[in-house]
Design a protein around this motif. Sequence first.
Motif, short mmCIF file in Angstrom:
data_model
loop_
_atom_site.label_atom_id
_atom_site.label_comp_id
_atom_site.label_asym_id
_atom_site.label_seq_id
_atom_site.Cartn_x
_atom_site.Cartn_y
_atom_site.Cartn_z
N UNK A 130 0.82 -1.22 0.00
CA UNK A 130 0.00 0.00 0.00
C UNK A 130 0.85 1.27 0.00
N UNK A 131 1.74 1.45 1.01
CA UNK A 131 2.58 2.64 0.96
C UNK A 131 3.49 2.63 -0.27
N UNK A 141 5.11 11.61 1.95
CA UNK A 141 4.91 10.80 3.15
C UNK A 141 3.61 11.20 3.84
N UNK A 142 3.39 12.52 3.99
CA UNK A 142 2.18 12.99 4.68
C UNK A 142 0.94 12.55 3.92
N UNK A 143 0.98 12.67 2.60
CA UNK A 143 -0.19 12.28 1.80
C UNK A 143 -0.45 10.77 1.90
N UNK A 144 0.64 9.99 1.87
CA UNK A 144 0.48 8.54 1.99
C UNK A 144 -0.23 8.19 3.28
N UNK A 145 0.24 8.80 4.37
CA UNK A 145 -0.37 8.55 5.67
C UNK A 145 -1.83 8.98 5.67
N UNK A 146 -2.04 10.19 5.19
CA UNK A 146 -3.37 10.81 5.29
C UNK A 146 -4.40 10.10 4.41
#
Lengths: 230, 243
Positions: A130-131, A141-146
């Motif tokens: 997924x990541x 990174x922030x977008x991936x998390x969010x």
Amino acid sequence: MFSNLDFEVIRRSLPYLFYEGMTFTVTLTALAALGGLIFGTAIALMRLSGYKTLGRIAGVYVDFMRSLPLVLVIFWFYFLVPYIGQWVTGASRPISVGAFASSLITFIMFEAAYFSEIMRAGIQSISRGQPAAANALGLTYAQTMRYVVLPQAFRNMLPVLLTQTIVLFQDTSLVYVLSIPDFLGAASKVAQRDGRLVEMYLFAAVVYFTISCIASFGVRRLQSRIAIIR
Amino acid sequence: MNYHWNWGIFFEPNPMGTGTYLDMLLSGLVLTLKTAALAWIIALIFGSLVGVMRTLPSKGAYWFGFCWVEFFRNMPLLVQLFLWFFVLPELLPKAAGLWLKQLPNAPFWTAAIGIGFFMSARVAIQLQAGIGSLPRGQKMAATALGLTTVQSYRYILLPMAFRIILPPLTSEFLNTIKNTAVAITIGLIELTGQARSMQEFSFQVFEAFTAATLLYLLVNAIVVTAMRFLERWVAIPGYITGK
């Protein structure tokens, strides 16, 4: 054996028990769960981030909070928060914080440690692809998390988070040690005023039991509904 | 912070005349450990019984186990202690209630038994999960060998299950130690209670609670280390944790 019990005292004190006591308990539970969730997510992200120092600080925090009894932590913050307030505001003497503020801070900080471990497990349950896919799409990174990791992690972890919130609801009764009128505190004030310990404590037990039972039944229903089918 | 630090306070005599403040805290620590040990024994015995009952084919046993766990899990520990301490003696016949109230060390026994029962629900769930995680073939093989139900639990299922659930049991044991602090509310002067009274006598809030914190951390470290050795010792060969 119930012949000399006076259940009238419960009826008389219902408004006090629920308007004052239960409102305090429920507000504290809800706000502490929300705050714990926000801080807990931050701590979980710190632990999982690539920065070693950040991860280690978060790890020490979590281990520290989890090895202390909640009662001791309640005392810590009760005495510490006025000094922190003084330090932050630059006042000349420790500022007095209300019972609510000091218990809310205690529970947010304490639950953050528990919630962060649940979140960490939730984030780690997301498959590596997924990541990686998000990365390939060019997300930061922030977008991936969010957009990718956290929504799925929350969904995976929702039942456990809610179960922990039920535990939190029960644990808020421990503010009793600060003589705060939460639900149990209110019941015990009436109990001592009217000398009706048996009735009041039985009633408190029944109320806590009913609410927790219904809530955990709801969580079980939810769990079977939202499970992600793989 | 205009707070008067005084780390020497621990070596000053306490107002109870039982030695220094440090002695006071250490006697609290001993009481914490005693309560936790007794509670843990009770939790293990009752938790194992109830956990096994929840895995038996009998409907009655399952329901008993279900009710046991729900009862002890859905009430705050503090409320449960109040029930045993304040309510139970009043509901018993007069003579028995009076006898109960006059028992020496009542807070200690109430705390140990109350916390023991509270934790037994958690032990039961862990054990049920542990037995449930064993491959079906284990039970079948036991039956095929002609073992009775008791024998198959005694020689096959339980030894496996307990070794598998050792890590979660460790954290339940740590929880038991921490939960003894709740007994402060029924007048048990354990470690947190001693820190609290030290703070009331000496006004040295932060020193008292720092010392209690360090002692809890120390106990935690010892338990975790000991359990890690135990885990390695009982690891099942062939499993991830085994050799």
